[in-house]
Design a protein around this motif. Structure first.
Motif, mmCIF file in Angstrom:
data_model
loop_
_atom_site.group_PDB
_atom_site.id
_atom_site.type_symbol
_atom_site.label_atom_id
_atom_site.label_comp_id
_atom_site.label_asym_id
_atom_site.label_seq_id
_atom_site.Cartn_x
_atom_site.Cartn_y
_atom_site.Cartn_z
ATOM 1 N N SER A 77 -11.823 1.485 -4.256
ATOM 2 C CA SER A 77 -10.830 2.547 -4.365
ATOM 3 C C SER A 77 -11.213 3.701 -5.286
ATOM 4 N N HIS A 92 -12.070 7.556 10.136
ATOM 5 C CA HIS A 92 -12.086 6.634 8.999
ATOM 6 C C HIS A 92 -13.330 6.858 8.148
ATOM 7 N N GLY A 120 -6.199 -1.280 3.200
ATOM 8 C CA GLY A 120 -6.137 0.166 3.311
ATOM 9 C C GLY A 120 -6.692 0.634 4.641
ATOM 10 N N HIS A 121 -7.842 0.088 5.020
ATOM 11 C CA HIS A 121 -8.449 0.396 6.313
ATOM 12 C C HIS A 121 -7.528 -0.004 7.458
ATOM 13 N N ASN A 139 0.845 -1.176 0.000
ATOM 14 C CA ASN A 139 0.000 0.000 0.000
ATOM 15 C C ASN A 139 0.887 1.235 0.000
ATOM 16 N N ASP A 198 -3.701 2.948 0.172
ATOM 17 C CA ASP A 198 -4.324 2.192 -0.910
ATOM 18 C C ASP A 198 -3.286 1.356 -1.643
ATOM 19 N N MET A 212 -5.113 8.693 2.564
ATOM 20 C CA MET A 212 -5.592 7.355 2.236
ATOM 21 C C MET A 212 -4.419 6.391 2.168
ATOM 22 N N SER A 228 -10.685 4.956 2.778
ATOM 23 C CA SER A 228 -10.219 3.608 2.453
ATOM 24 C C SER A 228 -11.143 3.003 1.407
#
Length: 329
Positions: A193, A187, A170-171, A132, A210, A208, A163
């Motif tokens: 995405s 969040h 990502g989260h 990420n 990702d 972010m 996210s």
């Protein structure tokens, strides 16, 4: 009317048909595939899993001589797509993309999953992994992880962290980051995405984490500012960008991985043929280069390697979820 007595030939035909129907699917897998194969991607079109699967599907259709149809089913942290796969007939005509979220993270994130990946799915192939990237909107005014941490501490709970959805890496990358840096950020989960990236570029959210597979083009085009990558080593795609750990967050290491799964009881012969075809595709220099261009590192090996990865990382992600207090928002 006088009832007709079946002839010996008719009886033999009936017996043969009955015997064939009674044969296990595995013994008839030699004719597979005779029609298009559906590959369920449990996320939105345009995201990292979608990009990874479309590259594979194009070559796999050539190898098998049948179309591989991508079926995007986003929602509920990938649960909707995975349920679809588990309910499909185990005949080799429905496959799924299983990843760290749907196969490992969701076990800890959801109190009750609507599917059991260990019991209702079988592994086909581990495709590889991707790092990420930590990116921020260009006008946020930060140029390093240290500056982001300082801003987050100065404005606790005010920065918004997008996210691709609850339970994605990502989260969880963000939740682990907050835990290790002692920061608080809100969040904001999306259904994939693409929309999250659009809102980040538009200034609706601040930052972010990702997959490089989906965020790399926007970094390369200068639409976003990249601060770090999340793996243990720097990315070959962005060698000048430091890791989060290098940037002052020791012990931070997150990568997203994924592979192909099938409904439980899919004929072993079909699984073996698929695994061989996928490995042959991923072993070609051309495909390795195409995947490397989106930051995805390919792997080849037996089906069980995917399940071994699941078994190894499930407790690790359970610990991240517990320590961070991550919830389904």
């Amino acid at each position: 009317m006088t009832p007709q007595i079946p002839t010996r030939r008719a009886l033999l035909r009936l017996a043969s048909a009955t015997a064939l129907a009674a044969l296990p699917l595995a013994s008839r897998a030699g004719d597979w595939p005779e029609r298009a194969v559906r590959l369920v991607v449990p996320s939105a079109a345009g995201g990292s899993p979608d990009a990874v699967c479309r590259l594979l599907a194009n070559e796999l259709s050539k190898s098998l001589g049948q179309a591989i149809v991508i079926d995007n089913k986003p929602g509920a942290s990938g649960n909707i797509g995975m349920v679809d796969v588990t309910r499909a007939a185990p005949d080799g005509y429905t496959l799924g993309y299983g990843n760290v979220g749907t196969l490992a993270i969701n076990k800890a994130l959801f109190s009750k999953l609507p599917y059991d990946p260990d019991r209702q799915l079988v592994p086909v192939a581990l495709l590889g992994y991707v790092q990420n990237a930590l990116v921020v909107r260009k006008d946020l005014g930060v140029h390093s992880v240290a500056e982001l941490v300082a801003l987050a501490k100065a404005r606790p709970g005010k920065l918004t962290m997008a996210s691709a959805g609850n339970g994605t890496t990502g989260h969880l990358s963000g939740e682990l980051f907050k835990t290790l840096t002692g920061t608080s950020m809100a969040h904001v989960p999306y259904r994939g995405s693409p929309q999250a990236i659009q809102d980040l570029m538009g200034g609706q959210v601040d930052l972010m984490f990702d997959n490089l597979s989906s965020i790399a083009p926007h970094i390369q085009a200068g639409r976003l500012a990249v601060l770090a990558v999340t793996g243990a080593q720097r990315s070959a795609l962005f060698p000048a960008i430091p890791t989060v750990a290098e940037s002052g967050v020791p012990g931070y290491d997150v990568v997203a991985w994924g592979g192909i799964v099938a409904p439980a009881k899919t004929p072993p012969a079909v699984v073996e043929r698929l695994n061989a075809a996928v490995n042959a595709i991923l072993a070609t220099p051309a495909m390795r280069e195409r995947y490397a261009a989106i930051g995805f590192e390919t792997l080849t090996g037996p089906p069980q390697w995917l399940w071994e990865r699941v078994a190894r990382e499930t407790p690790l992600w359970a610990d991240v979820v517990k320590r961070s207090g991550a919830q389904v928002d």
